[in-house]
Design a protein around this motif. Structure first.
Motif, PDB file in Angstrom:
ATOM      1  N   GLY A  74       7.041  -0.100   4.078  1.00  0.00           N
ATOM      2  CA  GLY A  74       5.688   0.127   3.593  1.00  0.00           C
ATOM      3  C   GLY A  74       5.372   1.599   3.470  1.00  0.00           C
ATOM      4  O   GLY A  74       6.237   2.455   3.659  1.00  0.00           O
ATOM      5  N   HIS A  75       4.115   1.891   3.155  1.00  0.00           N
ATOM      6  CA  HIS A  75       3.692   3.276   3.011  1.00  0.00           C
ATOM      7  C   HIS A  75       2.357   3.501   3.720  1.00  0.00           C
ATOM      8  O   HIS A  75       1.479   2.643   3.679  1.00  0.00           O
ATOM      9  N   THR A  76       2.250   4.671   4.351  1.00  0.00           N
ATOM     10  CA  THR A  76       0.974   5.022   4.988  1.00  0.00           C
ATOM     11  C   THR A  76       0.120   5.891   4.075  1.00  0.00           C
ATOM     12  O   THR A  76      -1.045   6.133   4.376  1.00  0.00           O
ATOM     13  N   VAL A 107      -6.220  -2.507   2.461  1.00  0.00           N
ATOM     14  CA  VAL A 107      -5.275  -3.515   1.967  1.00  0.00           C
ATOM     15  C   VAL A 107      -3.998  -2.898   1.388  1.00  0.00           C
ATOM     16  O   VAL A 107      -2.942  -3.537   1.389  1.00  0.00           O
ATOM     17  N   ASP A 108      -4.086  -1.667   0.884  1.00  0.00           N
ATOM     18  CA  ASP A 108      -2.924  -1.036   0.235  1.00  0.00           C
ATOM     19  C   ASP A 108      -2.575   0.256   0.932  1.00  0.00           C
ATOM     20  O   ASP A 108      -3.030   1.304   0.544  1.00  0.00           O
ATOM     21  N   MET A 109      -1.685   0.169   1.938  1.00  0.00           N
ATOM     22  CA  MET A 109      -1.286  -1.024   2.623  1.00  0.00           C
ATOM     23  C   MET A 109      -1.168  -0.804   4.133  1.00  0.00           C
ATOM     24  O   MET A 109      -0.243  -1.232   4.784  1.00  0.00           O
ATOM     25  N   LYS A 110      -2.158  -0.069   4.667  1.00  0.00           N
ATOM     26  CA  LYS A 110      -2.188   0.103   6.118  1.00  0.00           C
ATOM     27  C   LYS A 110      -2.391  -1.247   6.809  1.00  0.00           C
ATOM     28  O   LYS A 110      -1.941  -1.454   7.932  1.00  0.00           O
ATOM     29  N   ASP A 140       5.107   8.587   0.552  1.00  0.00           N
ATOM     30  CA  ASP A 140       5.183   8.948  -0.872  1.00  0.00           C
ATOM     31  C   ASP A 140       5.379   7.721  -1.755  1.00  0.00           C
ATOM     32  O   ASP A 140       6.339   7.611  -2.495  1.00  0.00           O
ATOM     33  N   GLU A 141       4.441   6.779  -1.661  1.00  0.00           N
ATOM     34  CA  GLU A 141       4.525   5.620  -2.559  1.00  0.00           C
ATOM     35  C   GLU A 141       3.518   5.746  -3.680  1.00  0.00           C
ATOM     36  O   GLU A 141       3.786   5.425  -4.819  1.00  0.00           O
ATOM     37  N   GLU A 142       2.329   6.248  -3.331  1.00  0.00           N
ATOM     38  CA  GLU A 142       1.258   6.368  -4.333  1.00  0.00           C
ATOM     39  C   GLU A 142       1.418   7.626  -5.183  1.00  0.00           C
ATOM     40  O   GLU A 142       0.726   7.800  -6.168  1.00  0.00           O
ATOM     41  N   GLY A 143       2.327   8.521  -4.772  1.00  0.00           N
ATOM     42  CA  GLY A 143       2.555   9.750  -5.518  1.00  0.00           C
ATOM     43  C   GLY A 143       3.762   9.612  -6.433  1.00  0.00           C
ATOM     44  O   GLY A 143       3.995   8.551  -6.999  1.00  0.00           O
ATOM     45  N   GLY A 169       5.184  -4.902   2.891  1.00  0.00           N
ATOM     46  CA  GLY A 169       3.841  -5.399   3.200  1.00  0.00           C
ATOM     47  C   GLY A 169       2.777  -5.052   2.169  1.00  0.00           C
ATOM     48  O   GLY A 169       1.602  -4.923   2.515  1.00  0.00           O
ATOM     49  N   GLU A 170       3.162  -4.927   0.909  1.00  0.00           N
ATOM     50  CA  GLU A 170       2.171  -4.649  -0.152  1.00  0.00           C
ATOM     51  C   GLU A 170       1.256  -5.862  -0.311  1.00  0.00           C
ATOM     52  O   GLU A 170       1.666  -6.992  -0.086  1.00  0.00           O
ATOM     53  N   PRO A 171       0.003  -5.617  -0.743  1.00  0.00           N
ATOM     54  CA  PRO A 171      -0.935  -6.740  -0.899  1.00  0.00           C
ATOM     55  C   PRO A 171      -0.516  -7.657  -2.050  1.00  0.00           C
ATOM     56  O   PRO A 171      -0.869  -7.430  -3.190  1.00  0.00           O
TER      57      PRO A 171
HETATM   58 ZN    ZN Z   1       0.801   0.048  -2.036  1.00  0.00          ZN
END
Ligand code: ZN
Length: 394
Positions: A74-76, A107-110, A140-143, A169-171
């Motif tokens: 996942g990503h923080t 939800v995305d995605m903490k 670095d998922e949203e970037g 664990g993505e929504p």
């Molecule tokens: Zn995400």
């Protein structure tokens, strides 16, 4: 009224309170390191760098040294909050109102990370671990996704890590926990086509060559025929022309060139190379239309340039992973999840090269929106699904 928060909701609030907008760590990985270390995980933090993109912090943590080895990925990092005044409470507060927790990343995605961490805690407190569990968490998922999961997987594989299955664990759920497991994605490819003409006076077209006419032929040839009708597990391939540009401000001037950019989402009937060939074939055919129509002696002069990398199509069929997760979902929610390959790309596209991977997390309705939020009942339900999954998997 104060509400007693479940353990997973407490973790989620702690994570939301870390303002980890890409590329900032914001304290989120530090918090996970502390919690995972306390549980007995061996935690490693690493920062990756590349040209023209910010450095990003990542985390890899493992407990156990035998198989089977299940990875949670996942990503923080989160997307920016937009206009702070539009939020009904502070975006990094994790405030709870009427049983709903609000905050960027809820939800995305903490949320998915909080639920899995809490499920692992519960599992370890009442079971002897019969394999290994790891967390592969990027910032670095949203970037640009250059200094994140891709490099993290290579780094871990180089030091000998292997995995048997992965849950991202993505929504994944559109309306309720238990609706959908995502077990694949269409491929994606972008390109730019440039048509070269000859600039001139609009009243003297024989002295120039209008690239807009050629572009129209090319785009018609590209879009006229569907690429396919879809397959058992995938939507039809679709190509969207996302921009057409001439950059000309004068009404009486024929421009020297025209460009268009496009993106294609392709299913399992295609490879990246086959898609490139087909697009090229369609442009070649379109380029000859003016010859046929007007007896012109040359075809439209065009060039294709591919933008970025091909993101290939993938489909996970692993029965152990999908079967165990579906069963856990059914036990907790009473629902039989649908398998879906819809939606945009995620980091699962990198993980699929290392082990079978699926995505299952919270309900995605408010992701990236103002007032991103999740009902606490969903947080508890997802935690219960993950916990059941761990119990059944090991
Ligand atoms: Zn995400």
């Amino acid at each position: 009224m104060t509400q007693t928060l479940s353990r997973s909701a407490q973790i989620l609030r702690e994570l939301i309170r870390c303002p980890s907008v890409t590329p900032h760590e914001g304290g989120a990985l530090g918090y996970l390191e502390k919690e995972l270390t306390a549980l007995g995980f061996h935690v490693e933090r690493m920062t990756f760098s590349d040209e023209n993109t910010p450095d990003v912090e990542n985390l890899y943590a493992r407990i156990g040294d035998s198989a089977p080895h299940i990875m949670f990925a996942g990503h923080t990092d989160v997307v920016p909050i937009g206009n702070a005044g539009d939020w009904s409470s502070e975006a990094f507060s994790g405030d709870v109102k009427d049983g709903v927790m609000l905050g960027r990343g809820a939800v995305d995605m903490k949320g998915g990370i909080a639920c899995f961490l809490s499920a692992v805690e519960a599992h370890l407190s009442s079971n002897e671990l019969k394999g290994s569990i790891s967390f592969l968490i990027t910032g670095d998922e949203e970037g640009p996704s250059i200094n994140g999961t891709d490099k993290l997987l290579k780094w871990a594989a180089e030091k000998g890590e292997t995995w048997d299955a992965c849950i991202v664990g993505e929504p994944s759920n559109p309306k309720q926990i238990g609706d959908v497991i995502k077990n694949g994605r269409r491929g994606s490819l972008s390109g730019r086509v440039t048509v070269k003409g000859v600039q001139g006076h609009a009243a003297y077209p024989h002295l120039s060559d209008n690239p807009v006419r050629g572009m129209a032929d090319l785009l018609n040839a590209l879009l006229e025929t569907p690429f396919d009708e879809g397959t058992e597990m995938f939507q039809p391939t679709n190509l969207e022309v996302t921009s057409v540009d001439v950059g000309n401000q004068a009404t009486n001037v024929i421009a020297a060139k025209a460009t268009a950019i496009f993106n294609i989402r392709f299913n399992d009937l295609w490879t990246g190379d086959a898609v490139k060939q087909e697009i090229n074939r369609r442009f070649q055919e379109g380029a000859k239309r003016d010859i046929i129509r007007k007896g012109k002696d040359t075809a439209v002069n065009f060039e294709i340039e591919w933008i970025g990398r091909v993101s290939p199509v993938f489909l996970t069929k692993d029965d152990t992973l999908i079967g165990t997760l579906s069963e856990a979902i059914k036990q907790v929610t009473g629902k039989t999840p649908e398998l879906s390959t819809g939606g945009g790309t995620s980091d699962a596209r990198f993980i699929k090269d290392y082990c079978p991977v699926v995505e299952f997390g919270l309900v995605g309705q408010t992701m990236h929106q103002v007032d991103e939020r999740t009902p606490l009942s969903d947080v508890d339900k997802l935690t219960a699904v993950y916990e059941k999954f761990l119990q059944n998997y090991f």
